[in-house]
Scaffold this active site. Structure first.
Site, PDB file in Angstrom:
ATOM      1  N   ASP A 224       0.831  -1.201   0.000  1.00 26.98           N
ATOM      2  CA  ASP A 224       0.000   0.000   0.000  1.00 26.98           C
ATOM      3  C   ASP A 224       0.864   1.250   0.000  1.00 26.98           C
ATOM      4  O   ASP A 224       2.068   1.203   0.293  1.00 26.98           O
ATOM      5  CB  ASP A 224      -0.894   0.026   1.246  1.00 26.98           C
ATOM      6  CG  ASP A 224      -2.126  -0.854   1.096  1.00 26.98           C
ATOM      7  OD1 ASP A 224      -2.418  -1.258  -0.037  1.00 26.98           O
ATOM      8  OD2 ASP A 224      -2.776  -1.118   2.112  1.00 26.98           O
ATOM      9  N   LYS A 246      -3.590   2.972  -2.646  1.00 25.72           N
ATOM     10  CA  LYS A 246      -4.950   3.512  -2.644  1.00 25.72           C
ATOM     11  C   LYS A 246      -4.834   4.965  -2.196  1.00 25.72           C
ATOM     12  O   LYS A 246      -4.956   5.279  -1.014  1.00 25.72           O
ATOM     13  CB  LYS A 246      -5.845   2.725  -1.687  1.00 25.72           C
ATOM     14  CG  LYS A 246      -6.190   1.322  -2.177  1.00 25.72           C
ATOM     15  CD  LYS A 246      -7.054   0.630  -1.150  1.00 25.72           C
ATOM     16  CE  LYS A 246      -7.550  -0.705  -1.680  1.00 25.72           C
ATOM     17  NZ  LYS A 246      -8.471  -0.573  -2.793  1.00 25.72           N
ATOM     18  N   MET A 361      -8.732   8.862   8.335  1.00 25.95           N
ATOM     19  CA  MET A 361      -9.227   9.160   6.976  1.00 25.95           C
ATOM     20  C   MET A 361     -10.361  10.179   7.003  1.00 25.95           C
ATOM     21  O   MET A 361     -11.313  10.091   6.234  1.00 25.95           O
ATOM     22  CB  MET A 361      -9.700   7.863   6.286  1.00 25.95           C
ATOM     23  CG  MET A 361      -8.625   6.806   6.171  1.00 25.95           C
ATOM     24  SD  MET A 361      -9.219   5.267   5.405  1.00 25.95           S
ATOM     25  CE  MET A 361     -10.239   4.614   6.726  1.00 25.95           C
TER      26      MET A 361
END
Length: 431
Positions: A224, A246, A361
Site C-alpha cells: 500500500d 490507494k 481518513m
C-alpha cells in the site's frame, strides 16, 4: 582483475539527486534518498501511485517526460531505474561526461556506483556490498541485522533462526486457511501462501519482528501507499513489487484486483506478503483479502501491526487514555460524510461520549464531522489535534478545538495521511 569498490557514505541533505524512471525500482529506491534529505528530481513519463503520492505531498520534483541531458544540471548523483538498456546507457554516458556517479538498475557492471544492501538501527546504518552479487550482500546484511537486533524471540533465539520445533521462517506459521504447502486441485502443484502483514504507522522500525522476517522471505510483495518506503528498499532484487496504492480521492486499484493478485501469485507457488500500513484489520480490508484467499484454498498468516490510531497521537505527545481524563477511546473512520446514506457511524452517539475520539481518513469530511458532533452536544471548545504522517520525519502536529480544527487544518495545508484526535487528552501531557 576487477578492483574492489571504495565504500563511502554520501551526505545528500539538500543536494540534487536525479532518478530516471518511475516504476517499481524507483518506488523502492526513492524513500531512502528522501530519508537522506536529498533534493530528488524524478524524470519519467509515468509514475507509480506511490511515487505520485510523494510528488503530491511536495516531497520530490517530477518532470513528466523522458530524460534530457540538462536534467543532470547541478546533480550530485543519478539513479537509472529503467529496464531499457539503450536508454539507461545514454543516461549513464551523460553522467560520465559530467563526472557524476551513476547507479544503474539494469546493468551493475556498467554503473559507476552500486547501491548496497542496507539495514538500519536508529542512528546506525550498515551497508553491505557483495562484490556485484546482490544475494550475497543481502545474506550478509540479514546476518548482521540479526546480530544488531535488540529484541530476541522469547526462547532467546534470533527471529530469523530456526525454531526448536524444526519450523523455519513463515513455513511454520499457521493461518486462517491452514498450514502452508497445500496442494492445488489442478495438477497437484504446491500452493504458495499469503501473509497479511501490518507495517506499522510509518516509522520503518515499528514493524514487528515477525512482520519483517516474513517480508525478507517473500517472493512477491503487494504494498500500500502508507507502508514505510525504507522497508521496500530492503527487499531482495528478485522480489516482485506490486504497487497497490490507494491514494485518497485519486487513482486506486480495485480491491477485487488486489485480491486476485494475491490468489494468482500464491496459486502459482509464490510466497506473497500483502504489506499494509498500520494494522491489516483496522480499516485495512484485510478481512476481505483473507476471505478471498480462503475461498481459493490459499493458506494465510495474519501479522498484526501497530495502528496509527494509537501510534500517531502517542508520537505527538497525546495519550489516547489518561488517568482522571479519559477512560475510553473510540476509533472511527471518517472517509464517509456523516450525512451520507452509506455511513455506518452513529455520530450522534459518539457526540455523547466523554472519552477520546480518534478519526482516521477524516480530513476531507472534517468540517462536516465537526459540525455534526457539535450539533449533537459535543462542546465546540473540545481540544482537538491533527497529526500528519505520525512517527515519520515529516510529522506535523496541529492543535486546535473542535469548532476550529477543520478551518485550521485547511489553512495549514494539512494533508493525508492524518489522524484527528478529539478530547481532553490532547492537552493531558502539557507541562
Amino acid at each position: 582483475m576487477t578492483s574492489n569498490p571504495y565504500p563511502l557514505g554520501l551526505r545528500l541533505d539538500g543536494r540534487r539527486v536525479v532518478v530516471v524512471g518511475g516504476g517499481a525500482v524507483a518506488t523502492r529506491r526513492v524513500p531512502a534518498l528522501l530519508d537522506a534529505g536529498a533534493d530528488v528530481l524524478l524524470v519519467s513519463p509515468e509514475l507509480t501511485p506511490a511515487l505520485r503520492a510523494r510528488v503530491d505531498a511536495g516531497r520530490l520534483h517530477w518532470v513528466p517526460r523522458r530524460f534530457l541531458p540538462e536534467d543532470l544540471d547541478g546533480a550530485w548523483l543519478v539513479q537509472v531505474a529503467i529496464d531499457d538498456p539503450m536508454a539507461a546507457a545514454s543516461v549513464s554516458a551523460v553522467a560520465a561526461e559530467r563526472r557524476i556517479f551513476c547507479v544503474r538498475a539494469d546493468d551493475r557492471t556498467a554503473a559507476t556506483a552500486w547501491t548496497p544492501a542496507v539495514t538500519r538501527h536508529g542512528p546506525v546504518t550498515v551497508a553491505v556490498l557483495g562484490g556485484g552479487d546482490p544475494r550475497r550482500a543481502m545474506t550478509v546484511r540479514d546476518a548482521i541485522r540479526d546480530l544488531l537486533a535488540v529484541r530476541l524471540a522469547p526462547d532467546g533465539i534470533a527471529p530469523t533462526q530456526s525454531r526448536p520445533d524444526g519450523a523455519s521462517g513463515a513455513s511454520g506459521a499457521s493461518g486462517a486457511s491452514g498450514a502452508s504447502g497445500a496442494t492445488g486441485a489442478a495438477g497437484g502443484r504446491p500452493v504458495g501462501r499469503v501473509a497479511l502483514v501490518g507495517a506499522g504507522p510509518g516509522d520503518p522500525e515499528l514493524i514487528t519482528v515477525k512482520g519483517w522476517r516474513l517480508l525478507t522471505e517473500a517472493d512477491v510483495v503487494v504494498a500500500d501507499r502508507l507502508v514505510p518506503g525504507l522497508l521496500l528498499d530492503e527487499l531482495r532484487p528478485d522480489v516482485e513489487l506490486v504497487d497497490a496504492s490507494k491514494i485518497p480521492y485519486g487513482p486506486s486499484r480495485a480491491q477485487e484486483e488486489i485480491n486476485q493478485i494475491l490468489v494468482d501469485r500464491a496459486l502459482a507457488g509464490a510466497f506473497v506478503v500483502r504489506l499494509k500500513g498500520g494494522d491489516p484489520y483496522v480499516f485495512g480490508r484485510g478481512g476481505e483479502e483473507l476471505l478471498a484467499c480462503a475461498k481459493a484454498g490459499v493458506p494465510v498468516t495474519v501479522v498484526p501491526g501497530v495502528t496509527s490510531s494509537i501510534a500517531a497521537p502517542s508520537a505527538a505527545g497525546i495519550p489516547v487514555t489518561h488517568r482522571g481524563v479519559a477512560h475510553e477511546f473510540t476509533v472511527v473512520s471518517g472517509h464517509v460524510a456523516p450525512d451520507s446514506p452509506a455511513s455506518l457511524v452513529r455520530w450522534d452517539a459518539l457526540a455523547g461520549l466523554r472519552g477520546t475520539l480518534v478519526i482516521l481518513m477524516g480530513l476531507k469530511n472534517l468540517a462536516a464531522i465537526s459540525e455534526t458532533l457539535i450539533a449533537h452536544g459535543r462542546p465546540s471548545q473540545t481540544p482537538a489535534a491533527v497529526v500528519q504522517e505520525g512517527t515519520t520525519g515529516a510529522q506535523r502536529v496541529l492543535r486546535s478545538t473542535l469548532g476550529e480544527v477543520a478551518a485550521d487544518a485547511l489553512a495549514a495545508d494539512v494533508r493525508p495521511p492524518a489522524v484527528v484526535v478529539l478530547g481532553d487528552v490532547v492537552g493531558a501531557l502539557d507541562a
